[in-house]
Design a protein around this motif. Sequence first.
Motif, PDB file in Angstrom:
ATOM      1  N   SER A 188       0.851  -1.191   0.000  1.00 13.85           N
ATOM      2  CA  SER A 188       0.000   0.000   0.000  1.00 13.85           C
ATOM      3  C   SER A 188       0.884   1.237   0.000  1.00 13.85           C
ATOM      4  O   SER A 188       1.794   1.369   0.824  1.00 13.85           O
ATOM      5  CB  SER A 188      -0.917   0.012   1.222  1.00 13.85           C
ATOM      6  OG  SER A 188      -1.758   1.145   1.203  1.00 13.85           O
TER       7      SER A 188
ATOM      8  N   GLU B 125      -1.976   6.584  -3.543  1.00 13.35           N
ATOM      9  CA  GLU B 125      -3.290   7.074  -3.109  1.00 13.35           C
ATOM     10  C   GLU B 125      -3.419   8.573  -3.355  1.00 13.35           C
ATOM     11  O   GLU B 125      -4.500   9.086  -3.680  1.00 13.35           O
ATOM     12  CB  GLU B 125      -3.496   6.762  -1.627  1.00 13.35           C
ATOM     13  CG  GLU B 125      -4.879   7.072  -1.107  1.00 13.35           C
ATOM     14  CD  GLU B 125      -5.041   6.698   0.350  1.00 13.35           C
ATOM     15  OE1 GLU B 125      -6.158   6.826   0.876  1.00 13.35           O
ATOM     16  OE2 GLU B 125      -4.028   6.276   0.975  1.00 13.35           O
TER      17      GLU B 125
ATOM     18  N   SER C   4      -7.424   3.346  -3.000  1.00 14.15           N
ATOM     19  CA  SER C   4      -6.802   2.933  -1.740  1.00 14.15           C
ATOM     20  C   SER C   4      -5.285   3.024  -1.765  1.00 14.15           C
ATOM     21  O   SER C   4      -4.644   2.984  -0.712  1.00 14.15           O
ATOM     22  CB  SER C   4      -7.216   1.499  -1.405  1.00 14.15           C
ATOM     23  OG  SER C   4      -6.714   0.591  -2.384  1.00 14.15           O
ATOM     24  N   GLY C   5      -4.703   3.090  -2.955  1.00 15.70           N
ATOM     25  CA  GLY C   5      -3.249   3.088  -3.061  1.00 15.70           C
ATOM     26  C   GLY C   5      -2.643   1.700  -3.004  1.00 15.70           C
ATOM     27  O   GLY C   5      -1.420   1.555  -2.917  1.00 15.70           O
TER      28      GLY C   5
END
Length: 668
Positions: free
Chosen positions: A214, A219, A307-308
């Motif tokens: 992530s 994002e 959300s990345g």
Amino acid sequence: MQANNLPPKNGKKPRAARRVLAGAVVASLFVAPTVTAAYAAPADGSEALGRVLDLNLLDIPVADAGFAYAGNPSAPGPVHNPLNVEALGALNLNLGTGLSNVPLINGDGTGLLTLGEAGVLSSYAETPSVTSAKAGAGAVSADGTIGLDGTNSGDMTANVDLTRLLGQLGVDGLTDQIVDEASLEIGALGSTADKTDGTLDTQYLVAGASATVSSPAVEGLTSALGAVVDDLGTTLNTGLSTEGVLGTITSGLEAIDIDLRPLARIGVTDSTVALNGIDAALSQVKNDVLTGVVTSDTGLVTIDLGSGDISVDLSKITTGGLNGKPANYEVLSTTAVQEIADEITLALSNLVTDLRDSMVAALDQIDIVVNLGLEARLLLPLASGTATVEGSVASFLGLVEDQPTTNVDLTLAGLDLGALITPLATGVVDVVGSALGTLVNPVIDGLPGVITGIVNGVTDPLEPVVEGVLNEIVEITVNEQGTTVIDDPDSEQDSTEAGDYVAALSVTLLPAMGDSANKISFARSEVRAADEASVIITSPENGAQIPEGEVVTVEGSAQPGKTITVTLDDLTEEAIVGEDGTWTVEFEGVTPGEKTAVATDGDDDANSTDEVTFEVVAAAVDADATDADAVDADATDAVDADATDAVDADATDAVDADATDAVDADAT
């Protein structure tokens, strides 16, 4: 007792201290506490061990560990044990300074491991003979076969949280803004190992696996590129205001004059322009592109812009997927990690085309309606009417094939003039398109450069972080194979016998730490079996005592079909080993004393021999029989004083005076 062609049992294997890192561990997962423990016997010729999960992070003694163990002849099985995840919930891990007391498994996802469809996971073990051992683990059925076809991953089997390991590498500060979370998600999997008569067969299947990182930077693309979309909306809303180009469009439309002589001339008396759906269309761009998912051309990398999250489908990292790979195939090789980093850059670079195409599509959803008042003249006004020209912004700009449509309501002397004033539509499109083009075209034409600059601001720092960190956090191996000491986890007596193993997939945490690295193996199957059964005497045991007069029975195991010769003193007996690998001979009339029975298979080139020492105990003496032989004291020792000792004084001592030395014949 140990056959002479097997390595000696020389005590417990050492248990080296293991680094407390990335989690604490049990040797394997739990099963229900009703499962009876199996204990390896020193004379077991074969062993099998199946484990759904094998972790070497920390050695914690636990009861009823989730495994299936079998050994021949002590406990041949088959054994099929399901997984009990709940028993692991109480185990806490120590991940290092400041990160202690992290659960191994936790229902809320805060543990090192999160298990999905654990109910379908189990372990299997069977040792039908000393030359045959079978083990299975993972998605295996009751007969030990893999219950997967390799095409459907189904629900997740396990998720390994790698985020906490960033701190162990000392790069968490560097990666906070670039990569702040990492995990490994594993689909259904299974493995089997079968060694029979010296032939080893291993199989594995991994239905799917993916790595996810992530990135706050990714994002952030949503807001950065969203500003580009907002700029287009502002341009359209502001430019088509009264203070903008609207006046230019209106004056241009009212200057349109169509010469239809000799009939008449048609001119525009008034006009209005309406622009509909700007906000809705551009909002759809944000939803579809900037909070959507982009995928690289190969499908290896998928990026959720909202959300990345960057997901890497590990089955796409190599031709043919994760199955059918050679032993110990490393998934995240240096080359593979480089390819992943490149694919991330390419996937994000696709935003340049995707966003431009989406914005053009949005312009095709924004409607422009031009209403015109018309008047037909010759010298004086002859008739009046209206015309409507309608189309999307994209159609007026010539960005799409569809053209604006025109509806005319104008009659002169009973004639419909609509079909005669085609130049009217052309003129309207030219005026409106020219005015819009001065506003919109610079935005559209400048999109590639603007988007590329924004994307490069993310990919330039992201790529080296992925390359430098990903394969230092985790090493992934499919079809892991090797040799190992097979040790019944539920027995206090450790084995020293080496066998073969296969794990469908293994994860090494922090591989850069070398010997301190810790590994989790999923669906691990271990087997050990003799290539050919050695001669082993199983009865009598060393030191046994057998009463004199009983038949001495010598039993054992060996290769089926072999002829076993057993010698005891000067006695010899033979037996043919049965299909079950056992044999029996009997000896009668064995004399008392310490005895040694020697069994051999008789092969001159490589005979196998075993022996056992025992005692044949002489029969005890019967007390009644012993007493009967005793001599009656009265009969044996008593001497009749009168008959034995008495000497007639007259006959013994009297000597005839006249004849010295002469003995009276009667007295003598």
